[in-house]
Design an enzyme around this catalytic site. Structure first.
Site, PDB file in Angstrom:
ATOM      1  N   TRP A   1      61.865  17.118  47.747  1.00  0.00           N
ATOM      2  CA  TRP A   1      61.013  15.912  47.218  1.00  0.00           C
ATOM      3  C   TRP A   1      59.442  16.005  47.097  1.00  0.00           C
ATOM      4  O   TRP A   1      58.692  16.242  48.381  1.00  0.00           O
ATOM      5  CB  TRP A   1      61.209  14.482  47.764  1.00  0.00           C
ATOM      6  CG  TRP A   1      62.549  13.633  47.461  1.00  0.00           C
ATOM      7  CD1 TRP A   1      64.047  15.034  46.288  1.00  0.00           C
ATOM      8  CD2 TRP A   1      63.494  12.893  47.605  1.00  0.00           C
ATOM      9  NE1 TRP A   1      64.625  13.703  46.091  1.00  0.00           N
ATOM     10  CE2 TRP A   1      64.384  13.124  47.140  1.00  0.00           C
ATOM     11  CE3 TRP A   1      62.441  11.773  48.482  1.00  0.00           C
ATOM     12  CZ2 TRP A   1      65.627  12.058  47.315  1.00  0.00           C
ATOM     13  CZ3 TRP A   1      63.938  10.864  48.773  1.00  0.00           C
ATOM     14  CH2 TRP A   1      65.221  11.681  48.388  1.00  0.00           C
TER      15      TRP A   1
ATOM     16  N   GLU B   1      62.945  -8.596  39.320  1.00  0.00           N
ATOM     17  CA  GLU B   1      64.396  -8.882  40.009  1.00  0.00           C
ATOM     18  C   GLU B   1      64.074  -9.939  41.539  1.00  0.00           C
ATOM     19  O   GLU B   1      64.806 -10.202  42.194  1.00  0.00           O
ATOM     20  CB  GLU B   1      64.799  -7.832  40.609  1.00  0.00           C
ATOM     21  CG  GLU B   1      65.601  -6.978  38.964  1.00  0.00           C
ATOM     22  CD  GLU B   1      64.111  -5.719  38.574  1.00  0.00           C
ATOM     23  OE1 GLU B   1      63.752  -6.392  38.888  1.00  0.00           O
ATOM     24  OE2 GLU B   1      65.623  -5.293  37.504  1.00  0.00           O
TER      25      GLU B   1
ATOM     26  N   LYS C   1      61.036  16.754  41.989  1.00  0.00           N
ATOM     27  CA  LYS C   1      62.285  17.888  42.406  1.00  0.00           C
ATOM     28  C   LYS C   1      62.266  19.146  42.541  1.00  0.00           C
ATOM     29  O   LYS C   1      62.619  19.469  41.470  1.00  0.00           O
ATOM     30  CB  LYS C   1      63.222  16.508  42.263  1.00  0.00           C
ATOM     31  CG  LYS C   1      64.640  15.746  42.496  1.00  0.00           C
ATOM     32  CD  LYS C   1      65.665  15.133  42.431  1.00  0.00           C
ATOM     33  CE  LYS C   1      65.516  13.728  41.936  1.00  0.00           C
ATOM     34  NZ  LYS C   1      64.765  13.073  40.114  1.00  0.00           N
TER      35      LYS C   1
ATOM     36  N   THR D   1      63.099  -7.878  32.529  1.00  0.00           N
ATOM     37  CA  THR D   1      62.709  -6.772  33.043  1.00  0.00           C
ATOM     38  C   THR D   1      62.211  -5.911  31.903  1.00  0.00           C
ATOM     39  O   THR D   1      62.419  -5.509  30.510  1.00  0.00           O
ATOM     40  CB  THR D   1      63.770  -5.360  33.778  1.00  0.00           C
ATOM     41  OG1 THR D   1      64.281  -4.576  33.382  1.00  0.00           O
ATOM     42  CG2 THR D   1      64.285  -5.842  34.987  1.00  0.00           C
TER      43      THR D   1
HETATM   44  P1  ADP Z   1      59.672  -2.599  35.325  1.00  0.00           P
HETATM   45  O1  ADP Z   1      60.859  -2.324  36.687  1.00  0.00           O
HETATM   46  O2  ADP Z   1      60.904  -2.925  33.843  1.00  0.00           O
HETATM   47  O3  ADP Z   1      58.573  -2.144  35.354  1.00  0.00           O
HETATM   48  P2  ADP Z   1      58.858  -4.748  36.951  1.00  0.00           P
HETATM   49  O4  ADP Z   1      57.382  -5.115  37.360  1.00  0.00           O
HETATM   50  O5  ADP Z   1      59.332  -5.441  37.782  1.00  0.00           O
HETATM   51  O6  ADP Z   1      58.943  -4.419  35.879  1.00  0.00           O
HETATM   52  O7  ADP Z   1      58.949  -3.155  38.191  1.00  0.00           O
HETATM   53  C1  ADP Z   1      58.890  -3.377  39.536  1.00  0.00           C
HETATM   54  C2  ADP Z   1      58.381  -2.150  40.235  1.00  0.00           C
HETATM   55  O8  ADP Z   1      57.560  -1.147  40.533  1.00  0.00           O
HETATM   56  C3  ADP Z   1      59.006  -1.597  41.761  1.00  0.00           C
HETATM   57  O9  ADP Z   1      60.510  -1.162  41.881  1.00  0.00           O
HETATM   58  C4  ADP Z   1      58.486  -0.915  42.562  1.00  0.00           C
HETATM   59  O10 ADP Z   1      58.485   1.068  41.357  1.00  0.00           O
HETATM   60  C5  ADP Z   1      56.671  -0.905  41.522  1.00  0.00           C
HETATM   61  N1  ADP Z   1      55.987  -1.117  42.096  1.00  0.00           N
HETATM   62  C6  ADP Z   1      55.239  -2.160  42.321  1.00  0.00           C
HETATM   63  N2  ADP Z   1      54.193  -3.020  43.385  1.00  0.00           N
HETATM   64  C7  ADP Z   1      54.338  -1.648  44.057  1.00  0.00           C
HETATM   65  C8  ADP Z   1      53.451  -1.102  44.992  1.00  0.00           C
HETATM   66  N3  ADP Z   1      53.046  -2.835  45.260  1.00  0.00           N
HETATM   67  N4  ADP Z   1      53.879  -0.278  45.192  1.00  0.00           N
HETATM   68  C9  ADP Z   1      54.623   0.639  44.806  1.00  0.00           C
HETATM   69  N5  ADP Z   1      55.394   0.650  43.642  1.00  0.00           N
HETATM   70  C10 ADP Z   1      55.173  -0.680  42.854  1.00  0.00           C
END
Ligand code: ADP
Length: 538
Positions: free
Chosen positions: A442, A330, A437, A184
Site C-alpha cells: 500500500w 455519519e 496498491k 453523504t
Molecule cells: P464524503 O464521504 O461524501 O466525502 P464526508 O464529508 O462525510 O463526505 O467525508 C468523510 C470522510 O472525509 C472521512 O471518511 C475521511 O475519509 C475524510 N476525512 C474527514 N476528516 C479528515 C481528516 N481530518 N483527515 C483525513 N481525512 C478526513
C-alpha cells in the site's frame, strides 16, 4: 434508592428546542450575515429565536406533520439558522441540500428523502429550476436574500414566518426522533441519507463546547464558513447559540478575500472548514501581510480531509491556532488532534507530527482500528479499518441502505484506513478507495500529496492510483505550481525521496492550473482517477 418507582434524575429529553430556550439567555448576542450584494445584516439571537418559533408554528399551521421533511437549498445566513432551530422545533425534519451537486443528483436526493416543503434562496432559484420538474415538493418558500420581490409561482418565506406565532412553545418531542438529515456527498458512490436524532445533535453540539475539542464559548465570535448543507454545518449552527457565541454567516461569499475580510472586520476568534478553503485564505494572508489583522488567538478547525503540515505551519506563523479534527456525515463530530501536556516540551518537528495525526475521539465517542485478525496493535504502523460508535453516530442509512456499513457488534465502519500509536492517537492513512496498491503493498496518497504541498514551488497537489501493467497500480501526481514557479518532475521526486522509499515515489508528475474539487471542497480524486485511467506509462 430514591422513591420506589421514581427516577433518581429528571427525565429531561435532549431535544433541539432546548437550544432555542438556551439562546434566550443570550438574547442580545449578535448574529451577522452577509448578503449576495455584500452588505451585512445584523440581528440577535433574541430575534432569530422569535422568528424560529414563528417558523415552527407556521409550518404546523401549514399541515406539516411530525417527521415530514422540510428541505433547504440555502447559503449560510440567518434564515438558514432560523430553519435549523425552527424546523425541528415543529417536529419536522430539516433536510439541508448541497447546492454544489449536479441537478440530477439533487433531484434524486429530494425524491429519495421525500421532501414535502422546500425553503430556497432567491439567488438559487435558477439552480432549483433545473430540476423542479423532476421533484414532487408541495410548497416552495423563497428567501429574498437579494432584496428583490419573490417571483410569481412561488411563496414567500417572509410571509410564512410573518404568519406564525413568535411565542410558539414547541410540542414535547421524543429525543430519539429525527430532527435533521444530510446526504453523504457521494465521493464513494451514490449519496446516502443520514438522519440525526434530537439527542444526537444536542450531544454533538455539547461535544464541540468542551475544551479539548472546538472549545466554543460565549467569549467567541464564530465565523461559520463550513456550508450549512454539509454535515449539519459541523453542528456550529447549534453550538454557537448553545454556548452564546457571536455568529457570523458569510452568505455566498466564500472566496479567500471575502473570508479574510470578514475574519478581520468581525474579529472572529473561531472558524472552521476544509483544508482547501483555508489554503487559499492563508496564501492570501501571507501574500498581503498586515492587510487583514486577525483577532489574537483565532482558532481554525480543519477537517474533511487531511490538512498538509505546510498549512498547519503557515497558520501558526500567522498567529492562527489550527485545530485538526476528523469527522464525517455519519459521525458529525469525531476525532480531535491536540497536544497532550507531555508533548508541549517536544521539538517542533515532533509536535507537527502529532498535530497532523487525527488524534483521539471526543468525549463519549469510541473508536477502534480493526484488521482481519481483530484490533490492530497500537504500534503506529499496522493498518486497519477505523470503526466508531457513540451517541451521535448514525445507526443506519435512510431506507435501510448499505446495512453492512455496521458491524454485527454495533460499530460503524468508516471506510478509512488508520493506524494507532502507543499514546492512542489515530492517524488516517487514506480512504480505502484512495489507497494505491502497488505490487501487493500500500501507498498512502494522502502522505504523498501532503509532502508535495510542503515544497516551496507547489501550491496544491493530488496523488492518485493509475492502473499499471506490472505493478497493478502506480502513483501519479497532479501538481499546481505556485504563481510564477515551474517545478520539474526531477526536483519533486528528489524532494519526496528525502522522506519516502523509492517505490512510493510517483512515476509521473502532471502539471495543471487547478485540481478539481468535490461538492464539499475536497480533492476530487475519483475524477482524477477517471481522467488518468488510460495513462500511458511509456
Ligand atoms: P464524503 O464521504 O461524501 O466525502 P464526508 O464529508 O462525510 O463526505 O467525508 C468523510 C470522510 O472525509 C472521512 O471518511 C475521511 O475519509 C475524510 N476525512 C474527514 N476528516 C479528515 C481528516 N481530518 N483527515 C483525513 N481525512 C478526513
Amino acid at each position: 434508592m430514591g422513591n420506589p418507582g421514581q427516577p433518581v434524575s429528571m427525565d429531561f429529553p435532549l431535544t433541539t428546542p432546548r437550544i432555542l430556550d438556551r439562546a434566550r439567555v443570550y438574547a442580545d448576542v449578535g448574529v451577522v450575515c452577509r448578503r449576495p450584494d455584500r452588505s451585512l445584516v445584523r440581528t440577535t439571537y433574541g430575534e432569530v429565536v422569535r422568528r424560529a418559533r414563528a417558523l415552527a408554528s407556521a409550518l404546523r399551521n401549514l399541515g406539516v406533520r411530525p417527521q415530514d421533511r422540510v428541505a433547504t437549498l440555502c447559503w449560510n445566513h440567518r434564515e438558514h439558522l432560523e430553519c435549523y432551530l425552527g424546523v425541528p422545533a415543529s417536529g419536522a425534519v430539516l433536510h439541508t441540500l448541497n447546492l454544489r451537486l449536479h441537478p440530477e443528483e439533487l433531484a434524486y436526493i429530494v425524491e429519495h428523502a421525500q421532501d414535502r416543503v422546500l425553503v430556497v434562496d432567491d439567488v438559487l432559484l435558477p439552480l432549483f429550476e433545473t430540476f423542479r420538474e423532476r421533484v414532487r415538493v408541495e410548497r416552495i418558500f423563497v428567501v429574498p436574500t437579494s432584496g428583490k420581490p419573490v417571483p410569481p409561482g412561488y411563496d414567500s418565506y417572509e410571509e410564512l414566518v410573518g404568519s406564525g406565532d413568535p411565542d410558539f412553545a414547541p410540542p414535547e418531542l421524543s429525543e430519539t426522533s429525527p430532527a435533521m438529515m444530510c446526504y453523504t456527498s457521494g465521493t464513494t458512490g451514490r449519496p446516502k441519507g443520514v438522519a440525526y436524532s434530537h439527542r444526537a445533535l444536542v450531544l454533538a453540539a455539547l461535544a464541540t463546547l468542551v475544551a479539548d475539542s472546538f472549545a466554543i464559548s460565549c467569549a467567541d465570535t464564530v465565523l461559520a464558513t463550513v456550508p450549512m448543507f454539509h454535515v449539519a454545518g459541523w453542528v456550529l449552527p447549534f453550538s454557537a447559540p448553545l454556548a452564546g457565541a457571536r455568529l457570523v454567516l458569510p452568505g455566498p461569499h466564500l472566496d479567500p478575500r471575502s473570508l479574510a475580510e470578514l475574519l478581520s472586520a468581525e474579529r472572529a476568534t473561531f472558524s472552521a472548514g476544509v483544508p482547501t478553503v483555508w489554503l487559499g485564505v492563508v496564501q492570501l494572508l501571507e501574500r498581503e501581510p498586515g492587510r487583514w489583522p486577525l483577532a489574537p488567538g483565532l482558532r481554525v478547525a480543519l477537517g474533511g480531509s487531511a490538512p498538509p503540515e505546510a498549512l498547519l505551519r503557515a497558520m501558526r506563523r500567522l498567529g492562527i491556532r489550527p485545530v485538526h479534527g476528523w469527522g464525517m456525515t455519519e459521525v458529525l463530530v469525531g476525532i480531535q488532534s491536540h497536544l497532550r501536556p507531555w508533548m508541549e516540551g517536544w521539538p517542533e518537528e515532533r509536535q507537527y507530527e502529532a498535530l497532523t495525526k487525527q488524534g483521539t475521539p471526543v468525549p463519549l465517542l469510541e473508536a477502534r482500528v480493526v484488521s482481519e485478525v481483530g484490533e490492530v496493535a497500537p504500534d503506529g504502523r499496522t493498518p486497519g479499518e477505523l470503526q466508531v460508535r457513540g451517541p451521535w453516530v448514525a445507526a443506519g442509512y435512510h431506507r435501510g441502505e448499505a446495512p453492512d456499513s455496521w458491524t454485527p457488534d454495533g460499530w460503524f465502519r468508516t471506510g478509512d484506513v488508520a493506524v494507532v500509536d502507543p499514546a492512542g492517537q489515530i492517524r488516517i492513512v487514506d480512504r480505502t478507495k484512495d489507497l494505491i496498491k502497488s505490487g501487493g503493498e500500500w501507498i498512502s496518497s494522502v502522505d504523498l500529496e501532503n509532502a508535495l504541498m510542503a515544497h516551496p514551488k507547489v501550491q496544491e497537489a493530488a496523488v492518485v492510483a493509475v492502473p499499471h501493467p506490472q505493478w497493478m497500480e502506480r502513483p501519479l501526481a497532479v501538481v499546481v505550481p505556485r504563481p510564477g514557479q515551474t517545478p520539474t518532475p526531477e526536483e519533486l521526486r528528489a524532494f519526496l525521496g528525502q522522506r519516502f522509499p523509492k517505490w512510493w515515489l510517483p512515476d509521473a508528475f502532471v502539471f495543471a492550473t487547478e485540481i478539481p474539487k468535490t461538492s464539499t471542497g475536497k480533492l476530487a480524486k475519483a475524477v482524477l482517477r477517471e481522467r488518468y485511467r488510460t495513462w500511458s506509462w511509456r
